[in-house]
Design a protein around this motif. Structure first.
Motif, PDB file in Angstrom:
ATOM      1  N   ILE A 125       0.952  -0.963   0.047  1.00 36.17           N
ATOM      2  CA  ILE A 125      -0.112   0.039  -0.054  1.00 36.17           C
ATOM      3  C   ILE A 125       0.716   1.316   0.007  1.00 36.17           C
ATOM      4  CG2 ILE A 125      -1.513   1.395   1.500  1.00 36.17           C
ATOM      5  CD1 ILE A 125      -2.700  -1.173   3.223  1.00 36.17           C
ATOM      6  N   VAL A 126       1.723   1.379   0.809  1.00 32.92           N
ATOM      7  CA  VAL A 126       2.973   2.233   0.935  1.00 32.92           C
ATOM      8  C   VAL A 126       3.055   2.904  -0.192  1.00 32.92           C
ATOM      9  CG1 VAL A 126       4.682   3.213   1.589  1.00 32.92           C
ATOM     10  CG2 VAL A 126       3.118   2.119   3.361  1.00 32.92           C
ATOM     11  N   GLU A 127       4.332   1.426  -0.907  1.00 31.58           N
ATOM     12  CA  GLU A 127       4.575   1.376  -2.234  1.00 31.58           C
ATOM     13  C   GLU A 127       3.469   2.469  -3.540  1.00 31.58           C
ATOM     14  OE1 GLU A 127       6.843  -0.928  -5.457  1.00 31.58           O
ATOM     15  OE2 GLU A 127       7.040  -1.780  -3.911  1.00 31.58           O
ATOM     16  N   ALA A 128       3.034   1.610  -3.475  1.00 34.61           N
ATOM     17  CA  ALA A 128       1.920   2.249  -4.721  1.00 34.61           C
ATOM     18  C   ALA A 128       1.672   3.852  -4.140  1.00 34.61           C
ATOM     19  CB  ALA A 128       0.547   1.244  -4.488  1.00 34.61           C
ATOM     20  N   HIS A 129       0.860   3.646  -2.975  1.00 37.38           N
ATOM     21  CA  HIS A 129       0.907   5.773  -2.495  1.00 37.38           C
ATOM     22  C   HIS A 129       2.433   6.214  -3.050  1.00 37.38           C
ATOM     23  CE1 HIS A 129      -1.012   8.787  -0.562  1.00 37.38           C
ATOM     24  NE2 HIS A 129       0.457   8.829  -0.241  1.00 37.38           N
ATOM     25  N   LYS A 130       3.436   6.349  -2.761  1.00 36.55           N
ATOM     26  CA  LYS A 130       4.924   7.217  -3.180  1.00 36.55           C
ATOM     27  C   LYS A 130       4.387   6.654  -4.500  1.00 36.55           C
ATOM     28  CE  LYS A 130       5.637   7.905   1.267  1.00 36.55           C
ATOM     29  NZ  LYS A 130       5.332   9.517   2.067  1.00 36.55           N
ATOM     30  N   ARG A 131       4.397   5.602  -5.236  1.00 35.35           N
ATOM     31  CA  ARG A 131       4.613   6.049  -6.559  1.00 35.35           C
ATOM     32  C   ARG A 131       3.320   6.953  -7.601  1.00 35.35           C
ATOM     33  NH1 ARG A 131       8.763   2.585  -7.990  1.00 35.35           N
ATOM     34  NH2 ARG A 131       9.309   0.980  -6.977  1.00 35.35           N
ATOM     35  N   THR A 132       2.151   6.881  -6.981  1.00 38.45           N
ATOM     36  CA  THR A 132       1.011   7.825  -7.633  1.00 38.45           C
ATOM     37  C   THR A 132       1.641   8.946  -7.055  1.00 38.45           C
ATOM     38  OG1 THR A 132      -0.376   5.752  -7.135  1.00 38.45           O
ATOM     39  CG2 THR A 132      -1.271   7.934  -6.891  1.00 38.45           C
ATOM     40  N   TYR A 133       2.186   9.012  -6.495  1.00 40.05           N
ATOM     41  CA  TYR A 133       2.292  10.505  -6.167  1.00 40.05           C
ATOM     42  C   TYR A 133       3.169  11.073  -6.797  1.00 40.05           C
ATOM     43  CZ  TYR A 133       3.360  15.181  -3.271  1.00 40.05           C
ATOM     44  OH  TYR A 133       4.076  15.888  -2.810  1.00 40.05           O
ATOM     45  N   ILE A 134       4.751  10.235  -7.003  1.00 32.59           N
ATOM     46  CA  ILE A 134       5.614  10.347  -7.925  1.00 32.59           C
ATOM     47  C   ILE A 134       5.067  11.113  -9.221  1.00 32.59           C
ATOM     48  CG2 ILE A 134       7.735   9.530  -9.047  1.00 32.59           C
ATOM     49  CD1 ILE A 134       8.660   8.414  -5.864  1.00 32.59           C
ATOM     50  N   GLU A 135       3.970   9.935  -9.991  1.00 30.64           N
ATOM     51  CA  GLU A 135       4.193  10.053 -11.141  1.00 30.64           C
ATOM     52  C   GLU A 135       2.716  11.761 -10.803  1.00 30.64           C
ATOM     53  OE1 GLU A 135       1.342   6.645 -11.663  1.00 30.64           O
ATOM     54  OE2 GLU A 135       3.051   5.467 -11.044  1.00 30.64           O
ATOM     55  N   ALA A 136       1.639  11.483 -10.226  1.00 29.19           N
ATOM     56  CA  ALA A 136       1.280  12.787  -9.726  1.00 29.19           C
ATOM     57  C   ALA A 136       2.356  14.077 -10.042  1.00 29.19           C
ATOM     58  CB  ALA A 136       0.440  13.293  -9.118  1.00 29.19           C
ATOM     59  N   MET A 137       3.486  13.851  -9.408  1.00 28.87           N
ATOM     60  CA  MET A 137       3.818  15.508  -9.702  1.00 28.87           C
ATOM     61  C   MET A 137       4.782  15.821 -10.656  1.00 28.87           C
ATOM     62  SD  MET A 137       4.482  17.166  -6.870  1.00 28.87           S
ATOM     63  CE  MET A 137       2.327  16.883  -6.623  1.00 28.87           C
ATOM     64  N   THR A 138       5.113  14.367 -11.145  1.00 32.79           N
ATOM     65  CA  THR A 138       5.710  14.151 -12.776  1.00 32.79           C
ATOM     66  C   THR A 138       4.660  15.073 -14.199  1.00 32.79           C
ATOM     67  OG1 THR A 138       7.113  12.277 -12.086  1.00 32.79           O
ATOM     68  CG2 THR A 138       6.856  12.872 -14.623  1.00 32.79           C
ATOM     69  N   ASP A 139       3.735  14.289 -13.491  1.00 34.62           N
ATOM     70  CA  ASP A 139       2.316  14.984 -14.322  1.00 34.62           C
ATOM     71  C   ASP A 139       2.111  16.329 -14.108  1.00 34.62           C
ATOM     72  OD1 ASP A 139      -0.027  14.288 -16.456  1.00 34.62           O
ATOM     73  OD2 ASP A 139      -1.281  15.005 -15.315  1.00 34.62           O
ATOM     74  N   LEU A 140       2.420  16.474 -13.115  1.00 33.13           N
ATOM     75  CA  LEU A 140       2.097  18.237 -12.625  1.00 33.13           C
ATOM     76  C   LEU A 140       3.278  19.165 -13.644  1.00 33.13           C
ATOM     77  CD1 LEU A 140       0.359  18.774  -8.902  1.00 33.13           C
ATOM     78  CD2 LEU A 140      -0.685  18.502 -11.514  1.00 33.13           C
ATOM     79  N   ALA A 141       4.421  18.079 -13.264  1.00 35.76           N
ATOM     80  CA  ALA A 141       5.610  19.666 -13.872  1.00 35.76           C
ATOM     81  C   ALA A 141       5.295  19.207 -15.407  1.00 35.76           C
ATOM     82  CB  ALA A 141       7.063  18.505 -13.538  1.00 35.76           C
TER      83      ALA A 141
END
Length: 196
Positions: A125-141
């Motif tokens: 769960i933690v890994e999925a959450h953190k990877r989703t956060y990185i993907e979201a930051m990448t998309d926003l960037a």
């Protein structure tokens, strides 16, 4: 991945009281320091009722993390009514979180550390959450105009993790201010490189 907890049984609102107690105790006192007896007492349920809703403490921890994912504001994925620019959504991630008492950092990071090798489902769960956060930051960037959005997304995630950890270690909010300024500089540089 583990299965979701079953339908609500027992006393009215018991399941939600257990989750509310977990949110409070796991974050403030720690997952390992909070026993099932303490969790049940805080939720005003018997251990039997707790186990009717959750087959194990690990299942409570998993639902605690899922609850946080669903209910805590996420600047990377704001509600449909929040109309902010990608840049402002990124910077909103670095606003000082409201703290009552001690600063405890990221609940997902805390859970990963406490789960160690004993709760692999929690790590998923933690890994999925953190990877989703990185993907979201990448998309926003990318939408903010960064020259290398993947790199910037990872850098922003590291800034966020560092601010959460440092504010916990120092028990003060100042690291969030410094991280926000660093994120602004990082974004300015990434956007100017693209337009150069």
């Amino acid at each position: 991945m583990t299965t979701q907890a079953g339908p609500q049984r027992g006393g009215r609102g018991a399941r939600q009281r257990i989750i509310d107690a977990a949110v409070k105790l796991f974050y403030q006192e720690g997952i390992n320091a909070t026993g099932v007896e303490r969790l049940a007492a805080e939720a005003s349920v018997s251990k039997r009722t707790l186990y009717q809703h959750f087959p194990s403490k690990t299942a409570v921890v998993e639902e605690y993390l899922r609850h946080i994912q669903r209910t805590v504001g996420d600047p990377a994925h704001p509600s449909a009514t929040a109309r902010r620019s990608p840049r402002s959504r990124i910077l909103a991630s670095f606003e000082t979180p409201p703290a009552a008492g001690l600063m405890r950092g990221c609940p997902f990071h805390n859970a990963a550390v406490e789960a160690a090798d004993g709760m692999p489902e929690v790590h998923e769960i933690v890994e999925a959450h953190k990877r989703t956060y990185i993907e979201a930051m990448t998309d926003l960037a990318r939408h903010a105009g960064a020259a290398n959005p993947r790199l910037v997304g990872h850098q922003l995630a590291l800034l966020f993790e560092g601010a959460a950890a440092m504010s916990t270690s120092l028990n003060e909010p100042a690291p969030w201010t410094y991280a926000r300024k660093a994120a602004q500089t990082l974004l300015d540089d990434a956007v100017s490189r693209r337009s150069a």
